[in-house]
Design a protein around this motif. Structure first.
Motif, PDB file in Angstrom:
ATOM      1  N   THR A  33       1.964   0.575  -5.008  1.00  0.00           N
ATOM      2  CA  THR A  33       1.428  -0.773  -5.051  1.00  0.00           C
ATOM      3  C   THR A  33       2.532  -1.705  -5.549  1.00  0.00           C
ATOM      4  O   THR A  33       3.278  -1.347  -6.473  1.00  0.00           O
ATOM      5  CB  THR A  33       0.243  -0.847  -6.036  1.00  0.00           C
ATOM      6  OG1 THR A  33      -0.800   0.013  -5.573  1.00  0.00           O
ATOM      7  CG2 THR A  33      -0.272  -2.262  -6.182  1.00  0.00           C
ATOM      8  N   THR A  50      -0.733  -9.114  -5.539  1.00  0.00           N
ATOM      9  CA  THR A  50      -0.425  -7.702  -5.409  1.00  0.00           C
ATOM     10  C   THR A  50      -0.858  -7.195  -4.045  1.00  0.00           C
ATOM     11  O   THR A  50      -1.749  -7.783  -3.406  1.00  0.00           O
ATOM     12  CB  THR A  50      -1.087  -6.872  -6.536  1.00  0.00           C
ATOM     13  OG1 THR A  50      -0.619  -5.523  -6.476  1.00  0.00           O
ATOM     14  CG2 THR A  50      -2.602  -6.875  -6.415  1.00  0.00           C
ATOM     15  N   ILE A  51      -0.227  -6.129  -3.595  1.00  0.00           N
ATOM     16  CA  ILE A  51      -0.521  -5.555  -2.287  1.00  0.00           C
ATOM     17  C   ILE A  51      -0.539  -4.033  -2.419  1.00  0.00           C
ATOM     18  O   ILE A  51       0.319  -3.448  -3.080  1.00  0.00           O
ATOM     19  CB  ILE A  51       0.509  -6.029  -1.234  1.00  0.00           C
ATOM     20  CG1 ILE A  51       0.140  -5.545   0.162  1.00  0.00           C
ATOM     21  CG2 ILE A  51       1.923  -5.624  -1.613  1.00  0.00           C
ATOM     22  CD1 ILE A  51       0.967  -6.249   1.270  1.00  0.00           C
ATOM     23  N   SER A  52      -1.518  -3.405  -1.809  1.00  0.00           N
ATOM     24  CA  SER A  52      -1.638  -1.956  -1.881  1.00  0.00           C
ATOM     25  C   SER A  52      -0.488  -1.275  -1.167  1.00  0.00           C
ATOM     26  O   SER A  52       0.239  -1.893  -0.375  1.00  0.00           O
ATOM     27  CB  SER A  52      -2.970  -1.524  -1.269  1.00  0.00           C
ATOM     28  OG  SER A  52      -3.004  -1.864   0.107  1.00  0.00           O
ATOM     29  N   SER A  54      -0.449   0.697   1.249  1.00  0.00           N
ATOM     30  CA  SER A  54      -0.561   0.683   2.705  1.00  0.00           C
ATOM     31  C   SER A  54      -0.443  -0.723   3.275  1.00  0.00           C
ATOM     32  O   SER A  54      -0.309  -0.890   4.491  1.00  0.00           O
ATOM     33  CB  SER A  54      -1.904   1.276   3.127  1.00  0.00           C
ATOM     34  OG  SER A  54      -2.958   0.429   2.701  1.00  0.00           O
ATOM     35  N   GLY A  56      -2.922  -2.749   3.170  1.00  0.00           N
ATOM     36  CA  GLY A  56      -4.239  -3.131   3.652  1.00  0.00           C
ATOM     37  C   GLY A  56      -5.040  -4.004   2.708  1.00  0.00           C
ATOM     38  O   GLY A  56      -6.036  -4.623   3.111  1.00  0.00           O
ATOM     39  N   ARG A  57      -4.676  -4.026   1.463  1.00  0.00           N
ATOM     40  CA  ARG A  57      -5.404  -4.829   0.483  1.00  0.00           C
ATOM     41  C   ARG A  57      -4.441  -5.753  -0.257  1.00  0.00           C
ATOM     42  O   ARG A  57      -3.382  -5.319  -0.686  1.00  0.00           O
ATOM     43  CB  ARG A  57      -6.118  -3.924  -0.523  1.00  0.00           C
ATOM     44  CG  ARG A  57      -7.323  -3.181   0.036  1.00  0.00           C
ATOM     45  CD  ARG A  57      -7.916  -2.279  -1.028  1.00  0.00           C
ATOM     46  NE  ARG A  57      -7.071  -1.109  -1.269  1.00  0.00           N
ATOM     47  CZ  ARG A  57      -7.209  -0.307  -2.316  1.00  0.00           C
ATOM     48  NH1 ARG A  57      -8.119  -0.560  -3.246  1.00  0.00           N
ATOM     49  NH2 ARG A  57      -6.417   0.736  -2.448  1.00  0.00           N
ATOM     50  N   THR A  58      -4.839  -6.999  -0.393  1.00  0.00           N
ATOM     51  CA  THR A  58      -4.062  -7.967  -1.156  1.00  0.00           C
ATOM     52  C   THR A  58      -4.982  -8.740  -2.093  1.00  0.00           C
ATOM     53  O   THR A  58      -6.167  -8.967  -1.772  1.00  0.00           O
ATOM     54  CB  THR A  58      -3.342  -8.964  -0.228  1.00  0.00           C
ATOM     55  OG1 THR A  58      -4.308  -9.638   0.581  1.00  0.00           O
ATOM     56  CG2 THR A  58      -2.331  -8.260   0.665  1.00  0.00           C
ATOM     57  N   TYR A  59      -4.438  -9.127  -3.220  1.00  0.00           N
ATOM     58  CA  TYR A  59      -5.189  -9.902  -4.209  1.00  0.00           C
ATOM     59  C   TYR A  59      -4.257 -10.981  -4.753  1.00  0.00           C
ATOM     60  O   TYR A  59      -3.058 -10.777  -4.866  1.00  0.00           O
ATOM     61  CB  TYR A  59      -5.691  -9.007  -5.342  1.00  0.00           C
ATOM     62  CG  TYR A  59      -6.575  -7.883  -4.862  1.00  0.00           C
ATOM     63  CD1 TYR A  59      -6.037  -6.632  -4.588  1.00  0.00           C
ATOM     64  CD2 TYR A  59      -7.941  -8.073  -4.674  1.00  0.00           C
ATOM     65  CE1 TYR A  59      -6.840  -5.591  -4.137  1.00  0.00           C
ATOM     66  CE2 TYR A  59      -8.745  -7.047  -4.219  1.00  0.00           C
ATOM     67  CZ  TYR A  59      -8.192  -5.809  -3.949  1.00  0.00           C
ATOM     68  OH  TYR A  59      -8.989  -4.795  -3.492  1.00  0.00           O
ATOM     69  N   LYS A  65      -3.937 -18.927  -4.822  1.00  0.00           N
ATOM     70  CA  LYS A  65      -4.717 -18.629  -3.606  1.00  0.00           C
ATOM     71  C   LYS A  65      -4.605 -19.761  -2.602  1.00  0.00           C
ATOM     72  O   LYS A  65      -4.721 -20.932  -2.954  1.00  0.00           O
ATOM     73  CB  LYS A  65      -6.186 -18.411  -3.968  1.00  0.00           C
ATOM     74  CG  LYS A  65      -6.494 -17.050  -4.529  1.00  0.00           C
ATOM     75  CD  LYS A  65      -7.974 -16.914  -4.862  1.00  0.00           C
ATOM     76  CE  LYS A  65      -8.276 -15.574  -5.500  1.00  0.00           C
ATOM     77  NZ  LYS A  65      -9.689 -15.456  -5.916  1.00  0.00           N
ATOM     78  N   VAL A 106      -6.046  -0.910  -7.083  1.00  0.00           N
ATOM     79  CA  VAL A 106      -4.953  -1.878  -7.086  1.00  0.00           C
ATOM     80  C   VAL A 106      -5.126  -2.763  -8.315  1.00  0.00           C
ATOM     81  O   VAL A 106      -6.098  -3.503  -8.420  1.00  0.00           O
ATOM     82  CB  VAL A 106      -4.961  -2.726  -5.804  1.00  0.00           C
ATOM     83  CG1 VAL A 106      -3.857  -3.774  -5.855  1.00  0.00           C
ATOM     84  CG2 VAL A 106      -4.787  -1.826  -4.585  1.00  0.00           C
TER      85      VAL A 106
END
Length: 126
Positions: A33, A50-52, A54, A56-59, A65, A106
């Motif tokens: 991550t 942050t990004i996983s 893979s 596939g996930r971001t926050y 934002k 994450v």
């Protein structure tokens, strides 16, 4: 041990854009991550994005934002932070960090990240 080097920080006018890069070396970057944090003078370190592992996930932190985008290119062992519509309050030292490998959760908490870069300065003037 993963080594991280940030680049791309500079001085810009409000409303401008920058892209930060985080180049990784060492054990496979693709399993980690990757997060971006920032710290302004006199303030605590703040979560940015942050990004996983893979991708596939971001926050994102609430303050960025809709303006910042995190991404990664695992083939190049590099992560990115695209920053648009910059504001003076975005002025800080920006750090990339990695957590893992292969975490299911994450994290947005800096204490969970294992390896950190040296930081790159972003200054936004009004």
């Amino acid at each position: 041990q993963v080594q991280l080097v940030e680049s791309g920080g500079e001085s810009v006018q409000a409303g401008g854009s920058l892209r930060l890069s985080c180049a990784a070396s060492g054990p496979s970057f693709s399993g980690y991550t990757m997060g971006w944090f920032r710290q302004a003078p006199g303030k605590e370190r703040e979560f940015v994005a942050t990004i996983s592992w893979s991708g596939g996930r971001t926050y994102y932190g609430d303050s960025v934002k809709g303006r910042f985008t995190i991404s990664r290119d695992n083939a190049k062992s590099t992560g990115y932070l695209q920053m648009n519509n910059l504001k003076p309050e975005d002025t800080a030292v920006y750090y990339c960090a990695v957590d893992g490998p292969f975490n299911v959760v994450v994290s947005v908490t800096s204490n969970d990240y294992d390896y950190w870069g040296q930081g790159t300065q972003v200054t936004v003037s009004s």
